[in-house]
Design a protein around this motif. Structure first.
Motif, PDB file in Angstrom:
ATOM      1  N   GLY A 170       5.956   2.973  -1.539  1.00  0.00           N
ATOM      2  CA  GLY A 170       7.088   2.432  -0.791  1.00  0.00           C
ATOM      3  C   GLY A 170       8.282   2.260  -1.713  1.00  0.00           C
ATOM      4  O   GLY A 170       8.670   3.167  -2.454  1.00  0.00           O
ATOM      5  N   ILE A 200       5.520  -6.430   1.319  1.00  0.00           N
ATOM      6  CA  ILE A 200       5.790  -7.081   2.598  1.00  0.00           C
ATOM      7  C   ILE A 200       5.815  -8.587   2.378  1.00  0.00           C
ATOM      8  O   ILE A 200       4.955  -9.147   1.684  1.00  0.00           O
ATOM      9  CB  ILE A 200       4.718  -6.695   3.639  1.00  0.00           C
ATOM     10  N   GLU A 203       2.610 -11.081   2.157  1.00  0.00           N
ATOM     11  CA  GLU A 203       1.303 -10.414   2.030  1.00  0.00           C
ATOM     12  C   GLU A 203       0.627 -10.795   0.713  1.00  0.00           C
ATOM     13  O   GLU A 203       1.258 -11.219  -0.255  1.00  0.00           O
ATOM     14  CB  GLU A 203       1.447  -8.895   2.124  1.00  0.00           C
ATOM     15  N   SER A 258       0.254  -3.831   3.134  1.00  0.00           N
ATOM     16  CA  SER A 258       1.081  -2.621   3.123  1.00  0.00           C
ATOM     17  C   SER A 258       0.363  -1.428   2.511  1.00  0.00           C
ATOM     18  O   SER A 258       0.666  -0.280   2.857  1.00  0.00           O
ATOM     19  CB  SER A 258       2.356  -2.886   2.333  1.00  0.00           C
TER      20      SER A 258
END
Length: 310
Positions: A170, A200, A203, A258
């Motif tokens: 990401g 995220i 998380e 994620s």
């Protein structure tokens, strides 16, 4: 009559000796047939120990070992128990139970005997999961039959190889810092700080440290994961000690929701030692200054300050 009796006893004795000799020969022949087959999910990889390919496996995966042609005794004794141990790439030997308890740093669990009974056909199947605390390299799995006093012994080899894909990262960024400054070099005794961004919000993020030989060290101590802040930032730290070998380490951060994965690399070095004052230190080692593992050495020092009572 007496002469006939002596001949009879001689014949019986000779027959007994021949039978025993044949039985011992037959047992030796059958003992040599003991074997182990290892099945892994990653095909083959070079094994430096034997100079040939051997079944390969990643850490966290499970291999299947099949033991065959071990001894089967008549009732009430039954099948033969087989003691299983594992020889590591550096020559250390652990029982299966102890090998599952390694911490990847000190590695001093108690070698409790591990034995399993074969079935009525002298066979045994064993599933072994390779933990992250096993370094990369070639391993030897050995099974010794206890009823036969070790006469039924077989070995097989497998290779632990680096594995796993980097995975999606990401927009995650992972930094290694020392006293707030980016760094890729750290000394034993210092604290490595890890900062991550792009996860995220909220998380849980798992961290682990891969040592130069491939062993995996979980951190932070006492907790499995670190929770990211609402904007996806996360931070933790790890103190390198003298027990951690020098070399290149990899820090991995994995977002549990994620799936984002990021890496940071750092070179660990030993701290410089500067001689000060008149103190002296000498080390007594075996002849040749080399010795096998678990050898004893002696350190003698003098001209230090005497101990003072508190």
């Amino acid at each position: 009559m007496k002469r006939l009796s002596l001949r009879l006893w001689f014949a019986v004795g000779l027959s007994t000796v021949l039978v025993l000799t044949f039985a011992i020969f037959s047992y030796g022949t059958s003992a040599s047939r003991a074997r182990i087959e290892i099945f892994t999910p990653q095909g083959l990889a070079p094994c430096a120990t034997i100079g040939a390919p051997a079944p390969a496996i990643f850490q966290t995966q499970t291999l299947l070992a099949r033991f065959d042609y071990y001894r089967v005794l008549d009732p009430p004794f039954g099948p033969e128990p087989v003691e299983v141990d594992i020889t590591f790439p550096d020559g250390r030997i652990f029982t299966v139970t102890a090998a599952q308890l390694l911490d990847g740093v000190i590695d001093m669990p108690t070698n409790v005997q591990f034995a399993r009974f074969t079935n009525q056909a002298g066979q045994l199947s064993l599933n072994l999961t390779v933990p992250g605390t096993w370094p990369y390299g070639c391993y030897q799995l050995t099974g010794r039959g206890l009823s036969s006093g070790g006469a039924n012994t077989a070995s097989a080899f497998f290779v632990v190889i680096p594995g796993g894909q980097p995975g999606p990262n990401g927009n995650v960024i992972l930094r290694a810092t020392l006293n707030g400054q980016d760094t890729n070099v750290i000394q034993q005794g210092q604290i490595l700080e890890i900062d991550g961004r792009g996860f995220i919000g909220g998380e849980l993020v798992s961290f682990w440290l891969t040592a130069p030989d491939g062993t995996v060290i979980d951190f932070p101590p006492g907790q499995q994961v670190v929770q990211a802040s609402f904007n996806g930032a996360v931070s933790t730290s790890f103190q390198f000690e003298g027990k951690n070998p020098v070399g290149r380490y990899t820090v991995t951060a994995l977002g549990n929701t994620s799936g984002f994965r990021a890496f940071a690399h750092v070179e660990l070095r030993s701290r410089p030692v500067t001689q000060r004052g008149p103190a002296r230190l000498s080390v007594v080692v075996p002849a040749g200054a080399t010795a096998p593992q678990r050898s004893i050495f002696y350190a003698n020092g003098d001209l230090f300050f005497p101990r003072r009572a508190g």
